[in-house]
Write a protein that holds these residues in place. Structure first.
Motif, PDB file in Angstrom:
ATOM      1  N   ARG A 134       0.813  -1.234  -0.060  1.00 28.58           N
ATOM      2  CA  ARG A 134      -0.151  -0.028   0.027  1.00 28.58           C
ATOM      3  C   ARG A 134       0.833   1.431   0.103  1.00 28.58           C
ATOM      4  NH1 ARG A 134      -3.603  -0.002  -2.603  1.00 28.58           N
ATOM      5  NH2 ARG A 134      -2.329  -1.706  -3.342  1.00 28.58           N
ATOM      6  N   TYR A 135       2.119   1.338   0.560  1.00 31.45           N
ATOM      7  CA  TYR A 135       2.999   2.505   0.693  1.00 31.45           C
ATOM      8  C   TYR A 135       3.542   2.684  -0.640  1.00 31.45           C
ATOM      9  CZ  TYR A 135       7.532   4.763   1.089  1.00 31.45           C
ATOM     10  OH  TYR A 135       8.484   5.551   0.691  1.00 31.45           O
ATOM     11  N   VAL A 136       3.724   1.631  -1.503  1.00 31.76           N
ATOM     12  CA  VAL A 136       4.334   1.651  -2.711  1.00 31.76           C
ATOM     13  C   VAL A 136       3.340   2.153  -3.728  1.00 31.76           C
ATOM     14  CG1 VAL A 136       5.492   0.551  -4.864  1.00 31.76           C
ATOM     15  CG2 VAL A 136       6.133  -0.133  -2.513  1.00 31.76           C
ATOM     16  N   ALA A 137       1.777   1.878  -3.692  1.00 30.05           N
ATOM     17  CA  ALA A 137       0.995   2.244  -4.322  1.00 30.05           C
ATOM     18  C   ALA A 137       0.658   3.749  -4.246  1.00 30.05           C
ATOM     19  CB  ALA A 137      -0.443   1.205  -3.990  1.00 30.05           C
ATOM     20  N   VAL A 138       0.696   4.116  -3.132  1.00 27.53           N
ATOM     21  CA  VAL A 138       0.235   5.554  -2.761  1.00 27.53           C
ATOM     22  C   VAL A 138       1.381   6.483  -2.902  1.00 27.53           C
ATOM     23  CG1 VAL A 138      -1.035   7.144  -0.967  1.00 27.53           C
ATOM     24  CG2 VAL A 138      -1.741   4.718  -1.184  1.00 27.53           C
ATOM     25  N   CYS A 139       2.679   6.031  -2.402  1.00 24.47           N
ATOM     26  CA  CYS A 139       3.809   7.268  -2.249  1.00 24.47           C
ATOM     27  C   CYS A 139       4.592   6.957  -3.446  1.00 24.47           C
ATOM     28  CB  CYS A 139       4.480   6.745  -0.877  1.00 24.47           C
ATOM     29  SG  CYS A 139       3.464   7.000   0.424  1.00 24.47           S
ATOM     30  N   TYR A 161       3.693   7.418   6.332  1.00 28.82           N
ATOM     31  CA  TYR A 161       3.947   8.177   5.142  1.00 28.82           C
ATOM     32  C   TYR A 161       2.720   8.365   4.056  1.00 28.82           C
ATOM     33  CZ  TYR A 161       9.213   7.995   6.037  1.00 28.82           C
ATOM     34  OH  TYR A 161      10.423   8.374   6.309  1.00 28.82           O
ATOM     35  N   ILE A 162       1.829   7.080   4.333  1.00 24.89           N
ATOM     36  CA  ILE A 162       0.609   6.906   3.421  1.00 24.89           C
ATOM     37  C   ILE A 162      -0.145   8.155   3.539  1.00 24.89           C
ATOM     38  CG2 ILE A 162      -1.341   5.737   3.077  1.00 24.89           C
ATOM     39  CD1 ILE A 162       0.387   3.307   3.016  1.00 24.89           C
ATOM     40  N   ILE A 163      -0.682   8.375   4.922  1.00 23.56           N
ATOM     41  CA  ILE A 163      -1.285   9.429   5.311  1.00 23.56           C
ATOM     42  C   ILE A 163      -0.982  10.702   4.989  1.00 23.56           C
ATOM     43  CG2 ILE A 163      -2.504  10.571   7.530  1.00 23.56           C
ATOM     44  CD1 ILE A 163      -2.585   7.708   8.565  1.00 23.56           C
ATOM     45  N   SER A 164       0.460  11.008   5.227  1.00 26.22           N
ATOM     46  CA  SER A 164       1.303  12.157   5.037  1.00 26.22           C
ATOM     47  C   SER A 164       0.972  12.478   3.498  1.00 26.22           C
ATOM     48  CB  SER A 164       2.675  12.183   5.205  1.00 26.22           C
ATOM     49  OG  SER A 164       3.131  13.423   4.825  1.00 26.22           O
ATOM     50  N   THR A 165       1.184  11.373   2.705  1.00 30.74           N
ATOM     51  CA  THR A 165       0.992  11.590   1.044  1.00 30.74           C
ATOM     52  C   THR A 165      -0.414  11.865   0.886  1.00 30.74           C
ATOM     53  OG1 THR A 165       2.772  10.093   0.791  1.00 30.74           O
ATOM     54  CG2 THR A 165       1.276  10.582  -1.301  1.00 30.74           C
TER      55      THR A 165
END
Length: 314
Positions: free
Chosen positions: A122-127, A220-224
């Motif tokens: 999910r991190y790679v997908a969003v960030c 990181y996801i929420i920040s992005t």
């Protein structure tokens, strides 16, 4: 039931307290939960395998998570249901107890490892969406799943071996509906402080070893997501992570109460409730979490139902 200086060759599962009528009510409730869990997770596995729109790493991991949910509830619930129908206590052999505890812990460890991997996905997908297909290749996904399964099963060999090296001379009545490790320690006449401390450290390693990367990734996801200018864009980005995040909160929350404690021999009622959360409630909720909060899965379900209706009409 055992004399002094003897070790158990079988155990009696005390199950649930209460009258026979209460047991029948509990049987109906847990049987319903179990059947819905099986059907819900099987539906997820089927639609992901059939629908081309769901051929992505996120849903590939979801299939394996659904398989693990089916396993963790099947390891415990059928034995529990049979015990609710029997008058008195249920007998389980020493071998059966070893197998049940090992599979229960191994599948649980595999599940937490996989949840950690899903957080990275999910991190790679969003960030880092432009590099998503380069990073999350089929080879990478297969490797992650294989490592998760192998690690989960290898990691629990010593804890289960150490548990059943103890001498059970106090009693052979396990005050739970399955072979609960905490209650098994209570039956031992050995000094278990050191073993319990090592198991506590191992539980910390598994749970926090996957939880900390998950927390970092979601930070990181929420920040992005918050930096996305449009409200619809933020909503769409968050919807891709909401199901996994909800699953993480429920799964880790229940297991932190059950396993991350220096003293394994907690009160029987505490262990019974926490075990129900892990083996019955969480597997029951997960299909709803991943379907009701995911537009692609809902659309795939609708299309699948329409196709089935058309087949029946012909």
């Amino acid at each position: 039931m055992l004399g002094n200086y003897s070790s158990a060759t079988e155990f009696y599962l005390l199950g649930f307290p209460g009258s026979e009528d209460l047991h029948h009510i509990l049987f109906a409730i847990f049987c319903f939960f179990y059947l819905v869990t099986l059907m819900g997770n099987m539906v997820i596995i089927t639609i992901v395998c059939v629908d081309r729109r769901l051929q992505s790493p996120m849903y590939f991991f979801l299939v394996h998570l659904s398989v693990l949910e089916i396993l963790v509830t099947t390891i415990v619930v059928p034995v529990m249901l049979w015990g609710l129908l029997l008058p008195g206590m249920q007998t389980i052999s020493l071998t059966g107890c070893v197998v049940q505890l090992f599979l229960y812990l191994a599948v649980g460890t595999t599940e937490f490892t996989l949840l950690g991997a899903m957080a990275v996905d999910r991190y790679v997908a969003v960030c880092n969406p432009l590099r998503y297909n380069i990073i999350m290749t089929r080879h990478t996904c297969n490797s992650v799943v294989i490592v998760s399964w192998v690690f989960g099963f290898l990691f629990q060999i010593w804890p289960v071996y150490a548990t059943f090296q103890l001498t059970y001379c106090k009693s052979n009545v396990v005050n739970n509906f399955f072979c609960d490790r905490g209650q098994l320690f209570k039956l031992s006449c050995n000094d278990t402080i050191f073993t319990e401390f090592i198991l506590f450290l191992m539980a910390i390693f598994v749970l926090f070893g996957s939880l900390i990367p998950t927390i970092v990734n979601y930070t990181y996801i929420i920040s992005t997501i918050l930096k996305i200018p449009s409200a619809s864009g933020r909503r769409k980005a968050f919807s891709t992570c909401a199901s996994h995040f909800t699953c993480v909160v429920i799964g880790y929350g229940s297991c932190l109460f059950l396993y991350v404690k220096p003293k394994q021999t907690q009160a029987a009622e505490y262990n019974r409730v926490a075990s129900l959360l892990v083996s019955v409630v969480t597997p029951f909720l997960n299909p709803f979490i991943f379907t009701l909060r995911n537009d692609k899965v809902i659309q795939a379900l609708r299309d699948g139902m329409k196709h089935c209706c058309q087949l029946f009409r012909h």
